[in-house]
Design a protein around this motif. Structure first.
Motif, PDB file in Angstrom:
ATOM      1  N   TRP A 234      -3.641 -11.430  29.011  1.00 24.01           N
ATOM      2  CA  TRP A 234      -2.919 -12.326  28.981  1.00 24.01           C
ATOM      3  C   TRP A 234      -1.447 -11.703  29.022  1.00 24.01           C
ATOM      4  N   THR A 235      -1.095 -10.709  28.349  1.00 23.18           N
ATOM      5  CA  THR A 235       0.223 -10.002  28.337  1.00 23.18           C
ATOM      6  C   THR A 235       0.705  -9.550  29.945  1.00 23.18           C
ATOM      7  N   ASP A 236      -0.218  -9.086  30.640  1.00 28.63           N
ATOM      8  CA  ASP A 236      -0.013  -8.714  31.889  1.00 28.63           C
ATOM      9  C   ASP A 236       0.012  -9.925  32.931  1.00 28.63           C
ATOM     10  N   VAL A 237      -0.552 -11.007  32.792  1.00 25.96           N
ATOM     11  CA  VAL A 237      -0.193 -12.323  33.960  1.00 25.96           C
ATOM     12  C   VAL A 237       0.664 -12.941  33.500  1.00 25.96           C
ATOM     13  N   LEU A 238       1.266 -12.921  32.126  1.00 27.34           N
ATOM     14  CA  LEU A 238       2.223 -13.851  31.937  1.00 27.34           C
ATOM     15  C   LEU A 238       3.688 -13.059  32.188  1.00 27.34           C
ATOM     16  N   THR A 239       3.511 -11.743  32.175  1.00 31.81           N
ATOM     17  CA  THR A 239       4.731 -11.015  32.705  1.00 31.81           C
ATOM     18  C   THR A 239       4.954 -10.659  34.027  1.00 31.81           C
ATOM     19  N   ARG A 240       3.778 -10.855  34.899  1.00 28.55           N
ATOM     20  CA  ARG A 240       3.866 -10.689  36.208  1.00 28.55           C
ATOM     21  C   ARG A 240       4.465 -12.425  36.644  1.00 28.55           C
ATOM     22  N   PHE A 241       4.029 -13.347  36.110  1.00 33.33           N
ATOM     23  CA  PHE A 241       4.397 -14.614  36.409  1.00 33.33           C
ATOM     24  C   PHE A 241       5.983 -15.031  35.865  1.00 33.33           C
ATOM     25  N   SER A 242       6.376 -14.536  34.982  1.00 32.60           N
ATOM     26  CA  SER A 242       7.641 -14.600  34.469  1.00 32.60           C
ATOM     27  C   SER A 242       8.785 -13.737  35.352  1.00 32.60           C
ATOM     28  N   GLY A 243       8.148 -12.673  35.641  1.00 32.07           N
ATOM     29  CA  GLY A 243       9.042 -11.682  36.428  1.00 32.07           C
ATOM     30  C   GLY A 243       9.542 -10.593  35.638  1.00 32.07           C
ATOM     31  N   SER A 244       9.204 -10.528  34.376  1.00 26.74           N
ATOM     32  CA  SER A 244       9.591  -9.343  33.495  1.00 26.74           C
ATOM     33  C   SER A 244       8.891  -9.670  32.004  1.00 26.74           C
TER      34      SER A 244
ATOM     35  N   ILE B 210       9.237 -18.659  30.489  1.00 25.77           N
ATOM     36  CA  ILE B 210       8.227 -19.784  30.830  1.00 25.77           C
ATOM     37  C   ILE B 210       8.290 -20.989  30.084  1.00 25.77           C
ATOM     38  N   ASP B 211       8.570 -21.982  31.087  1.00 26.80           N
ATOM     39  CA  ASP B 211       8.972 -23.365  30.242  1.00 26.80           C
ATOM     40  C   ASP B 211       7.827 -23.935  29.545  1.00 26.80           C
ATOM     41  N   VAL B 212       6.609 -23.924  30.190  1.00 30.58           N
ATOM     42  CA  VAL B 212       5.471 -24.501  29.438  1.00 30.58           C
ATOM     43  C   VAL B 212       4.117 -23.735  29.823  1.00 30.58           C
ATOM     44  N   LEU B 213       3.521 -23.433  28.777  1.00 32.51           N
ATOM     45  CA  LEU B 213       2.174 -22.795  28.856  1.00 32.51           C
ATOM     46  C   LEU B 213       0.923 -24.010  28.409  1.00 32.51           C
ATOM     47  N   VAL B 214       0.093 -24.217  29.212  1.00 33.43           N
ATOM     48  CA  VAL B 214      -0.741 -25.107  29.172  1.00 33.43           C
ATOM     49  C   VAL B 214      -2.054 -24.348  28.785  1.00 33.43           C
ATOM     50  N   ASN B 215      -2.721 -24.215  27.637  1.00 28.86           N
ATOM     51  CA  ASN B 215      -4.023 -23.666  27.259  1.00 28.86           C
ATOM     52  C   ASN B 215      -5.094 -24.717  27.624  1.00 28.86           C
ATOM     53  N   ASN B 216      -5.502 -24.617  28.824  1.00 33.80           N
ATOM     54  CA  ASN B 216      -6.506 -25.545  29.412  1.00 33.80           C
ATOM     55  C   ASN B 216      -7.823 -24.982  29.578  1.00 33.80           C
TER      56      ASN B 216
ATOM     57  N   LEU C 162      -5.277 -16.387  21.733  1.00 37.98           N
ATOM     58  CA  LEU C 162      -4.574 -15.260  22.334  1.00 37.98           C
ATOM     59  C   LEU C 162      -3.332 -15.803  23.284  1.00 37.98           C
ATOM     60  N   GLY C 163      -3.633 -16.718  23.899  1.00 37.26           N
ATOM     61  CA  GLY C 163      -2.565 -17.485  24.716  1.00 37.26           C
ATOM     62  C   GLY C 163      -1.335 -18.045  24.027  1.00 37.26           C
ATOM     63  N   ALA C 164      -1.459 -18.371  22.801  1.00 34.93           N
ATOM     64  CA  ALA C 164      -0.482 -18.838  22.179  1.00 34.93           C
ATOM     65  C   ALA C 164       0.457 -17.582  21.709  1.00 34.93           C
ATOM     66  N   GLY C 165      -0.273 -16.532  21.195  1.00 36.87           N
ATOM     67  CA  GLY C 165       0.397 -15.329  20.843  1.00 36.87           C
ATOM     68  C   GLY C 165       1.128 -14.759  21.955  1.00 36.87           C
ATOM     69  N   ALA C 166       0.497 -14.584  23.264  1.00 38.54           N
ATOM     70  CA  ALA C 166       1.041 -13.905  24.408  1.00 38.54           C
ATOM     71  C   ALA C 166       2.208 -14.761  24.831  1.00 38.54           C
ATOM     72  N   ALA C 167       2.022 -16.112  24.800  1.00 32.46           N
ATOM     73  CA  ALA C 167       3.060 -16.971  25.444  1.00 32.46           C
ATOM     74  C   ALA C 167       4.280 -17.055  24.520  1.00 32.46           C
ATOM     75  N   LEU C 168       4.184 -16.887  23.313  1.00 28.57           N
ATOM     76  CA  LEU C 168       5.374 -17.069  22.615  1.00 28.57           C
ATOM     77  C   LEU C 168       6.934 -16.567  22.907  1.00 28.57           C
ATOM     78  N   PRO C 169       6.793 -15.220  22.988  1.00 30.62           N
ATOM     79  CA  PRO C 169       8.038 -14.649  23.554  1.00 30.62           C
ATOM     80  C   PRO C 169       8.572 -15.061  24.739  1.00 30.62           C
ATOM     81  N   PHE C 170       7.834 -15.704  25.861  1.00 28.61           N
ATOM     82  CA  PHE C 170       8.351 -16.356  27.103  1.00 28.61           C
ATOM     83  C   PHE C 170       8.783 -17.613  26.752  1.00 28.61           C
TER      84      PHE C 170
END
Length: 258
Positions: free
Chosen positions: A59-69, A74-80, A110-118
């Protein structure tokens, strides 16, 4: 105006793909996470990430790569991402029950926790969790699935209160039966969920994607889609309004500890 961004788990098919197409058509930057064997069929133009939602490090790795750092936005995370197992409770294995909890609950937590800072970095970010009509009214032959969706709704309600102070919105989309491959899961006797529901009206994935769009731009917590039981929603809505008002007052009050 900067291009807005959305990351969608389980985005290679069904609701996830319909949501990806809906936001991409409006000019959003779209990241899609899914298992490797599912990503190959995605249309050209989406940013693709092999992603197991039950893996905290992933989770941390993929969101970091998507956001760039590591401190990107990230404006919206969809836990789908989610799975379904159809059949009588006692005819399903312990491993099948555990898999439902792992993907449908652990993956969302896990998605909620990882996405919060972004989401906080986005200034007005939004977490959207995909639950189900089964989170409002439990469904036989979907006992553990229903339980996982109740958990997603409960998590969404609590985080909506907690994250107000952080400037992050939380929404929960609760669709009725959707015409996706998930309906084709068979029980132990070979009966598919699709055959079991017979002539029931089915939602299209695009209808749910429209609800996700509304959730990303609205102020509500719950976004039921389709044949949600109105009486139950009328019972839930006043209770939620009262509870949210109480919790806001308690959280805003100074500590009573001496």
């Amino acid at each position: 105006m900067p291009q807005r961004s959305i990351f969608i788990t389980g985005g290679a098919g069904g609701i996830g793909l319909a949501t990806a197409l809906r936001f991409a058509s409006a000019g959003w930057r779209v990241g899609v996470g899914d298992l490797a064997d599912a990503l190959g069929g995605l249309p050209v133009g989406f940013e693709r990430y092999v992603h197991d939602v039950t893996d905290a490090d992933a989770w941390t790795d993929v969101l970091t790569r998507f956001s760039g750092s590591s401190d990107g936005a990230i404006d919206v995370l969809v836990n789908n991402a989610g799975i379904l197992r159809f059949g009588w409770f006692e005819e399903q294995t312990a491993a099948a029950h555990a898999a439902l909890v792992d993907v449908n609950v652990k993956g969302v937590v896990l998605g909620a926790g990882a996405a919060l800072p972004f989401l906080r970095s986005a200034a007005g970010g939004c977490l959207i969790n995909i639950a189900s009509l089964a989170s409002l009214q439990a469904t036989p032959r979907l006992a553990v699935y229903s339980a996982t969706k109740f958990a997603v709704r409960g998590l969404s309600e609590a985080l909506a209160l907690e994250w107000e102070r952080l400037g992050v919105r939380v929404a929960c989309v609760e669709p009725a039966l959707i015409d996706t491959p998930m309906l084709d899961h068979d029980d132990a006797g070979g009966l598919s969920f699709r055959r079991a529901v017979g002539g029931a009206d089915l939602l299209s994935a695009e209808m749910v994607a429209d609800a996700v769009w509304s959730a990303a731009h609205g102020d509500d917590l719950h976004y039921p889609v389709g044949a949600a039981p109105e009486a139950l929603l009328q019972e839930i809505a006043p209770r939620l309004a009262f509870q949210r008002r109480q919790w806001r007052e308690r959280l805003a009050a100074p500590s009573q500890r001496s």
